[in-house]
Design a protein around this motif. Sequence first.
Motif, short mmCIF file in Angstrom:
data_model
loop_
_atom_site.label_atom_id
_atom_site.label_comp_id
_atom_site.label_asym_id
_atom_site.label_seq_id
_atom_site.Cartn_x
_atom_site.Cartn_y
_atom_site.Cartn_z
N ALA A 128 0.83 -1.20 0.00
CA ALA A 128 0.00 0.00 0.00
C ALA A 128 0.87 1.25 0.00
CB ALA A 128 -0.93 0.01 1.22
N VAL A 129 0.26 2.35 -0.38
CA VAL A 129 0.85 3.68 -0.19
C VAL A 129 -0.16 4.53 0.56
CG1 VAL A 129 2.38 3.66 -2.19
CG2 VAL A 129 0.02 4.46 -2.45
N LEU A 130 0.33 5.61 1.14
CA LEU A 130 -0.56 6.55 1.83
C LEU A 130 -1.22 7.49 0.82
CD1 LEU A 130 1.66 7.54 4.89
CD2 LEU A 130 -0.18 5.84 4.83
N VAL A 183 0.33 3.52 8.95
CA VAL A 183 1.43 2.63 8.55
C VAL A 183 1.56 1.47 9.54
CG1 VAL A 183 3.94 2.47 8.24
CG2 VAL A 183 2.69 4.45 7.35
N VAL A 199 3.42 -0.96 3.83
CA VAL A 199 3.28 0.38 3.26
C VAL A 199 4.63 0.84 2.72
CG1 VAL A 199 2.62 2.77 3.71
CG2 VAL A 199 1.43 0.91 4.87
N ARG A 248 6.80 3.85 1.46
CA ARG A 248 6.87 5.31 1.54
C ARG A 248 8.19 5.75 0.93
NH1 ARG A 248 5.29 7.13 7.58
NH2 ARG A 248 4.78 9.07 6.47
#
Length: 385
Positions: free
Chosen positions: A228-230, A244, A254, A256
């Motif tokens: 995932a990403v933010l 996160v 996650v 980043r």
Amino acid sequence: MINPITIVIVSVIFLIYGGLNYYIGLRGWQALFSFIPFLSSKVYWPVFSLLSFSYLLSRFSEKFLPTVLYEWLMLIGAYWLAFMWYFLLVISALDLLRFFDRWLRLIPIEQKRNLNPALGLAVVIVVFGIVSYGAWNARHPQVNHYDVTIAKKAGSLKQLHVVMVSDIHLGTIVHNGNLTKMVNMVNELKPDLILFAGDVFDENIESSNKQQVSDNFRKLRAPYGVFAVLGNHEYIGGNAEEAVTYLGEAGVKVLRDSLEEIAGSFYIMGRDDRSGERYNGVQRQDLKTLMQGVDPALPIILMDHQPSQLEEPAGQGVDLQVSGHTHAGQLFPIRYITSRIFEKDWGLLRKENFQIIVSSGYGTWGPPIRLGNTPEVVDIMIKFD
């Protein structure tokens, strides 16, 4: 100390919001509700004011209200935002027609006097129908499939099955039941790799924690992992670090401004959301720096929540980018705006060797309705050549 500019901005927003709702309320009273026996303006206006300001009340009083009351106010207010939007569109269109009729005189004066109650009721029915359909549509996500080809070899892999989901907005309105449906949809597709392209959470992570969504995330199955990403909403709520941690504990890694080489066959890369700088003062890495040491002979898949400045990934040799953020407008006719802000606000775009898929998102933000688009799970079959 509160910044004076912030006070001015908030005051202007309140005045505009209040003015628009007063316009809707006034037209509603004049056209329909004043004709209802035993309903006085002293009852109508307090009830209407509470309804129209319930969303703002919930946002500003969350810490002081019991959880149940807060969540009900939030839900009622979120639906009112949709009603407000479509009442504005319909009532403004009718007032515009009424304005031009002063010269055109298409409707006789005698009929105009008797038209108000019937027209007012028709407006209410139409808007209720629109919002009801939008609420139904928002709860029936679809699987949209894309076939893409990357002109590179990926070790022994001939193809890669990726499922991507963006903009779930887990929180008070989009809750654990929505997540359960999404997890089942994803697992039924039997993907090799699962990607979440930002805005997994809305602003309120604590509400999501109470719903114990961790167990649902742990049910996701993909041999090459779940990443995932933010998005901007994790930053808006000031909960980026908690997001996160929470996702990591649930088995979702996650990325980043970082990348992973998967099975010696391809790269999965994740960029921090561009909005992070406004909230934590840390500028995200440029893509050229992030790609140092990357073997350009291997396929590169990039997650970036916002589909902006596409010349950067295209120029740095990214093969496929997956994004969300736009919601494809979410509420008709807002897509006419998003399609002009973003080079691609939904679907697949090819620019020579660079390709991007932008999702309309799985959940909703604000009003829990969708019109002019559908929520989706994105199913991608990548062939390497």
